[in-house]
Design a protein around this motif. Sequence first.
Motif, PDB file in Angstrom:
ATOM      1  N   GLN A 134      32.561  20.283  36.948  1.00 38.16           N
ATOM      2  CA  GLN A 134      31.661  20.931  35.989  1.00 38.16           C
ATOM      3  C   GLN A 134      30.999  22.159  36.592  1.00 38.16           C
ATOM      4  O   GLN A 134      30.854  23.183  35.942  1.00 38.16           O
ATOM      5  CB  GLN A 134      30.608  19.921  35.533  1.00 38.16           C
ATOM      6  CG  GLN A 134      29.594  20.475  34.543  1.00 38.16           C
ATOM      7  CD  GLN A 134      30.258  20.933  33.270  1.00 38.16           C
ATOM      8  OE1 GLN A 134      31.213  20.333  32.849  1.00 38.16           O
ATOM      9  NE2 GLN A 134      29.762  21.997  32.682  1.00 38.16           N
ATOM     10  N   ARG A 135      30.597  22.061  37.851  1.00 39.89           N
ATOM     11  CA  ARG A 135      29.934  23.185  38.495  1.00 39.89           C
ATOM     12  C   ARG A 135      30.904  24.327  38.787  1.00 39.89           C
ATOM     13  O   ARG A 135      30.563  25.489  38.659  1.00 39.89           O
ATOM     14  CB  ARG A 135      29.266  22.725  39.787  1.00 39.89           C
ATOM     15  CG  ARG A 135      27.931  22.036  39.591  1.00 39.89           C
ATOM     16  CD  ARG A 135      27.217  21.856  40.916  1.00 39.89           C
ATOM     17  NE  ARG A 135      27.838  20.796  41.707  1.00 39.89           N
ATOM     18  CZ  ARG A 135      27.417  19.541  41.712  1.00 39.89           C
ATOM     19  NH1 ARG A 135      26.402  19.199  40.960  1.00 39.89           N
ATOM     20  NH2 ARG A 135      28.002  18.640  42.464  1.00 39.89           N
ATOM     21  N   SER A 136      32.098  23.980  39.181  1.00 39.64           N
ATOM     22  CA  SER A 136      33.038  25.003  39.644  1.00 39.64           C
ATOM     23  C   SER A 136      33.905  25.576  38.531  1.00 39.64           C
ATOM     24  O   SER A 136      34.478  26.642  38.688  1.00 39.64           O
ATOM     25  CB  SER A 136      33.938  24.418  40.750  1.00 39.64           C
ATOM     26  OG  SER A 136      33.162  23.942  41.827  1.00 39.64           O
ATOM     27  N   PHE A 137      34.054  24.840  37.442  1.00 37.66           N
ATOM     28  CA  PHE A 137      34.804  25.326  36.284  1.00 37.66           C
ATOM     29  C   PHE A 137      33.881  25.241  35.069  1.00 37.66           C
ATOM     30  O   PHE A 137      34.006  24.324  34.250  1.00 37.66           O
ATOM     31  CB  PHE A 137      36.075  24.503  36.049  1.00 37.66           C
ATOM     32  CG  PHE A 137      37.127  24.677  37.104  1.00 37.66           C
ATOM     33  CD1 PHE A 137      38.130  25.626  36.950  1.00 37.66           C
ATOM     34  CD2 PHE A 137      37.120  23.902  38.256  1.00 37.66           C
ATOM     35  CE1 PHE A 137      39.111  25.784  37.924  1.00 37.66           C
ATOM     36  CE2 PHE A 137      38.088  24.063  39.234  1.00 37.66           C
ATOM     37  CZ  PHE A 137      39.090  25.009  39.064  1.00 37.66           C
ATOM     38  N   PRO A 138      32.912  26.149  34.927  1.00 35.47           N
ATOM     39  CA  PRO A 138      31.943  26.059  33.825  1.00 35.47           C
ATOM     40  C   PRO A 138      32.644  26.015  32.476  1.00 35.47           C
ATOM     41  O   PRO A 138      33.633  26.700  32.241  1.00 35.47           O
ATOM     42  CB  PRO A 138      31.111  27.342  33.983  1.00 35.47           C
ATOM     43  CG  PRO A 138      31.285  27.733  35.413  1.00 35.47           C
ATOM     44  CD  PRO A 138      32.681  27.317  35.787  1.00 35.47           C
ATOM     45  N   GLY A 139      32.104  25.173  31.584  1.00 30.81           N
ATOM     46  CA  GLY A 139      32.670  25.065  30.244  1.00 30.81           C
ATOM     47  C   GLY A 139      33.834  24.110  30.151  1.00 30.81           C
ATOM     48  O   GLY A 139      34.398  23.933  29.077  1.00 30.81           O
ATOM     49  N   THR A 140      34.210  23.486  31.292  1.00 30.99           N
ATOM     50  CA  THR A 140      35.349  22.573  31.286  1.00 30.99           C
ATOM     51  C   THR A 140      34.889  21.158  30.950  1.00 30.99           C
ATOM     52  O   THR A 140      33.864  20.697  31.441  1.00 30.99           O
ATOM     53  CB  THR A 140      36.035  22.565  32.667  1.00 30.99           C
ATOM     54  OG1 THR A 140      36.548  23.859  32.924  1.00 30.99           O
ATOM     55  CG2 THR A 140      37.175  21.552  32.707  1.00 30.99           C
ATOM     56  N   TYR A 141      35.661  20.496  30.109  1.00 35.63           N
ATOM     57  CA  TYR A 141      35.398  19.084  29.792  1.00 35.63           C
ATOM     58  C   TYR A 141      36.357  18.229  30.619  1.00 35.63           C
ATOM     59  O   TYR A 141      37.563  18.352  30.479  1.00 35.63           O
ATOM     60  CB  TYR A 141      35.621  18.813  28.308  1.00 35.63           C
ATOM     61  CG  TYR A 141      35.452  17.365  27.950  1.00 35.63           C
ATOM     62  CD1 TYR A 141      34.190  16.850  27.654  1.00 35.63           C
ATOM     63  CD2 TYR A 141      36.527  16.491  27.941  1.00 35.63           C
ATOM     64  CE1 TYR A 141      34.021  15.520  27.343  1.00 35.63           C
ATOM     65  CE2 TYR A 141      36.370  15.153  27.633  1.00 35.63           C
ATOM     66  CZ  TYR A 141      35.102  14.681  27.335  1.00 35.63           C
ATOM     67  OH  TYR A 141      34.946  13.354  27.036  1.00 35.63           O
TER      68      TYR A 141
END
Length: 1390
Positions: A134-141
């Motif tokens: 979540q922190r490294s790929f913002p917007g990823t579910y």
Amino acid sequence: MKARGSLPAVCVFLCWAVCSVSAVRREHLFPYGTRHGDSTLQEGDDETSEVLELRRPLYFYETQFSALYVATNGIISTQDLPMEKQYVDDGFPTDFPVIAPFLADIDTSRGRGAIYYRMEESPGVLTRVAQEVQRSFPGTYFTPTHAVIATWENVAAYEEVSRNSAPSSRVNTFQAVVAYDDTDSYALFLYPEDGLQFFGTRPKESYNVQLELPARVGFCRGEVSFLVFSRTEGPYYSVTSNEQTVKNLYQVGNTGVPGLWLFRIGNRFSFQNVVPAAAARAVPTAGLVAQDREATTTPDYAEVEYPDDPFSDPTNDYYPTVLTDSEFPPPAFPEYLEPGHSPTLLRPSVTRGEEPESPASQSHLQPYGGDVLLSSGPELLPTQPLEPPPSGPGAFPLPEPRQLPHEDANQPSSPAAHLDPAVQTVYRGRDDVLEGNPPHGPDHYVVSVDEDVDFETGVIQYSTENKETCARFQQTCSQNGYCTDYSSGFCCHCHTGYYGNGRHCLPEGAPQRVNGKVNGLVSVGATPVELDNVDLHAYIVMGDGRAYTAISQVPEPIGWALMPMAPIGGLYGWLFALELPHHQNGFRITGAEFTHYTEAIFYPGNQRLTIVQTAQSLSPENYLSMNIHIRGSVPFVVPGATVQMEPYKEIYQYYPSVITSSSVRDYTVVSLEKGSETYSYQLRQNITYRDCRHGPRTSPESQQLSMERIFIMYDKEERILRYAITNKIGPLREDPHPEVVNPCYAGTHDCDTTAQCLPGEGEQFRCQCATGYRGDGRSCHDVDECAEGLASCGSHSSCVNLPGSHRCQCQSGFGLSHGTCVDIDECTSKPCHAQAFCLNSLGSFECRCRSGFRGDGFNCLPQSLRPERPKTRCEQHRDSLQGGLGPRGPRPAIGAFVPQCDEEGQYRPLQCHGSTGYCWCVDSGGQEREGTRTPPGAPPTDCDKPVQPERPKTRCEQHRDSLQAGYGGRPLVGAFVPQCDEEGQYRPLQCHGSTGYCWCVDSGGQEREGTRTPPGAPPTDCDKPEPPPLTPRPETVCERWRASLVEYYRGQPTSRHYLPQCDSAGQFVPLQCYSDTTYCWCVDKDGTEVPGTRSHDAVKPPCVPTVPPPTVRPLPRPDVTPPPSGTSLLYAQGQQIGALPLNGTRMEKAKASVLLALHGSIVVGIDYNCQDRKVYWTDLSGRTINRASLESGAEPETIISTGLTSPEGLAVDARRSMMFWVDSGPDKIESCRLDGRDRKVLFDTDLVNPRAIIVDSASGTLYWTDWNRDAPKIESSTVEGHGRRVVVRDGIGLPNALTFDPSARQICWADAGTKRLECIAPDGTGRRVINSNLNYPFSLVSYANHFYYTDWRRDGVIALNRDSGQFTDEYLPDQRSHLYGITVASPSCL
């Protein structure tokens, strides 16, 4: 003294709160070692682990894999590795799939380090990975369901040690974590700051040359197929290229944390190459609080604790919310409390009126133990870490924020004010949760809890003077529950015999009903369709977890399109699922108040649908009340299509107040236009509920919901959408081969639907009627508590009996207050006329007109007023719609038409509807005059002129207009609309714009045969004269019957009407169904129903034809073409017997051939006699049993030609020279000598649909199946017909196929109903499931370590490994039609 002892920990804590850590440290690695369940790789220079079977497959690049291997040389692969000399000294890419955290020549011989690996499913580990993604790929579910952890600890480089040199002391430690869900895969590489002491290794072949190869780090897909027979290099991604880039592994990192690297490595739908994390901002790199290390291989990692407050520090920039899509509200996940710290650090202070710090001023502990809010202010630093209570994580009670008076000028803002709007949406309508308030009493009495932290003992103490207690709030518990006080408050629990969360309790074992309303706007393709307050009803049988859901009045376009959305009904399956031991269905946790959010993303069209289902408590009848809102878009489904879904499983993760699940569903749409097409959608689910945080937490961390027997149907006539699903909740890891499954847990017991199944030892169980019911458990009836005086209702109330319960209902004029019925003062609502006064009385009231007025008190008129003339019909009509002169005044219904009257009270000749704009003329009675209606904007008809009659619509115009009317004036998307000429007649040439097809029609609009042309082709000249028609064949019985029924239904049959289905030759199709439903049965050639075949199941009965297909010339010779030497599979395919050679267990598909061409036959049962090398078969069409030698040119020989009706399964006993067969016409089993002599009937009773039969020659035992839809079974007897008994009765549906496994001495069967291949010992023990994902098996044979079966869905032969249960190969004949029996022909007797 305790405070002094904790000083070092406090100092370390303070240092990490204000300082930055340079890299990942060893204590930050994921937990590893044998104490954590790891396997240890064998010591050596080139070792590979045993196969690590994944419980769910992962996607590496775009390919699905079900196994992983860990190797000595710093890599993980999806296949067994070659010898190291083939890859260890070469650069990227490799020719096989590789995940390489440190690919080098590593050697663990002589105890130089160790390598650990395991499969992981614990929420603590999975949450750590999810947070980092979540922190490294913002917007990823991303919500991982599984992870694989591999750790190389203190491993050394390979080196040749001479007598004069000692081995090097340089060793490396690093770790790889591969985490995945149903859609995505990610890899974490961790390199501690002191973990890399060597950066490459020397090649073995060039050891005397001072050459060192740097370690390779990255990912390789390996070779992939290219064209047909070629292979080419697949994609790869490399992180290192020289020694400095290897050093960067612990010095840099791509996440902002030195030593921590993250990559996206696979996706189910589309994936080109590995995607690295990109640290776009400076990320604080504070580490974890150091933990005391024991003398073990790895630091201990405490499980993550979940604090009870779901809104701890909502301003935290790293708030660990997994769902981030703005269109899908994220769950209100709690912050993760690090063991050893006060929970008060997790929330802003609400007692001092201070705003929480901004994210920029906060430092964070990350990424290894969850985010904990830190501050440099000394007031937030505890002098002693708080210890959790003995009850373990999750049971640590947290104080409620204090509720201050509204007039307090220093009142702090609610935590809800700082929440993300999407998170607020999750708790819309739940102010008590958003504001952090405890539940209010009925008088809205607010209770505050005074919190004191004793820094000497580390214990939070509560002032109980004003806390919530059972004495004050017991009425919030269910009448079937009780209240328990705890140190910080109270919790409700259900009495024995009931289940729920204490606030809502239902009787154990009783069926449950759900009532709801569905609203929303859904786009089907490009057509928006509104759902306006339509009804939803569900009925759940608790005894076996069956959930039936029906949504009524669903418009046709959306009715078809919503068929794949089984999760609408799946929610009720989860709520009331059949519970396996030590597991809980949803209602035990949430009770009857929760919100269920569902988002479905469809592929490949990327349509998105959101469903919000809100539970609104239980009705007085104990029915669950729901409010459902649906919004978004769904793919178009062709009208008349069916949707099929295979059984599937879902994993639910449980947090305080939040439950989440993520999965991918496949579904198949079957239609006449497009055949069978498979699609999928990604499903995200999020359930928020009210959790009692005061008592011990009993909900599990994770559970698996298994859904079986999925039935979906849309009834276009009734406009009802139906779902039926059988649900079971249990552990993530089910025993694949349970020795004994108790019927209570299998759902195969015979208890009444209103009874509870109580398991005993083994397969023993007892039925007990649910609370509120009476009987022996197999037959229960409701107890009328009111009639029997078992209810204790107070004064001014009456007892109302309910199924399984009762309720006390206040009498008219009384209302419930604090559990007592009290008088309602109706006068406070001012129900009387303005010129009247109200008199309240016990249970009633009276209105009296004031002096000088007359009336009933609701309508008062001056006494001097003269009486009015009576109202005319028009005025009565108008006033009735406007609400008349009632006490609340005129209130016309919104949008309703109100007639207009003239001065004399008569209908005005021209009437107009203001809401729609339509106008029309009426007669003196107010009836519309035909042909006078005009649409909005058009000039109205002159009602004084006589009406000219219009030309009646022609058949073409009626046909066209009915389709164009569609829904809301829009034609059905993709539907064909006929074209009419100026006179209303069908145009000779008709074309379908959506498909491009064109054809000629006659004057009645019927297509002229042979005139249809495909898209792009020149259309047929429809003006040419039609060729003379062929001499029609006479109508068959099937066709005449069909025509007569169509006429009887007046040309408009519906789904409730039966029409016989005929094939192209006019013969009865063996499978007959009601319209497009699954209500089906089998018929013989005369259309007579075969008893015991009728079913209403998604799996249709396996009907075999009795009439051969039409003659195809030239006819082949009916003699034998023997297969190649060796072992072959022989299979029956209607009019021929095919041969498929085997090479070991591998099918040599290129050498497949036709053994015998038998025109006019329908070969079903088949077996081979190794003694006389002859094949035996049953002919359903000829009603014979035949045989033929496997010699070239041999011709068939008929053995039995009389007394057969529908011969199917056949078995040959080579040892006794006997054969046995089943006849499904008269339902009997017979036997005879191989030459036809000594024929006799073994059984002709208690058989309904016998099919497969086999013989175990060694023991002289017969086995056969009976797929009776009401009571399927597998039976056995001796070959003489003695000792008949049932071997299997429970857990089977359509046992078509049967075989005997001589090596395991077990009977095995394939079931088209349960989709399983199972085996069991002859004595009924040791039952095990080999595979549970079959399609539609018909016949089965065992050979070596493989099973081979014919499949009606694939129309082929499927091979399956007996030991692994995996499919290994399939053979699809060029001539596609159903395959029936299958057997093995070996050159010698086995």
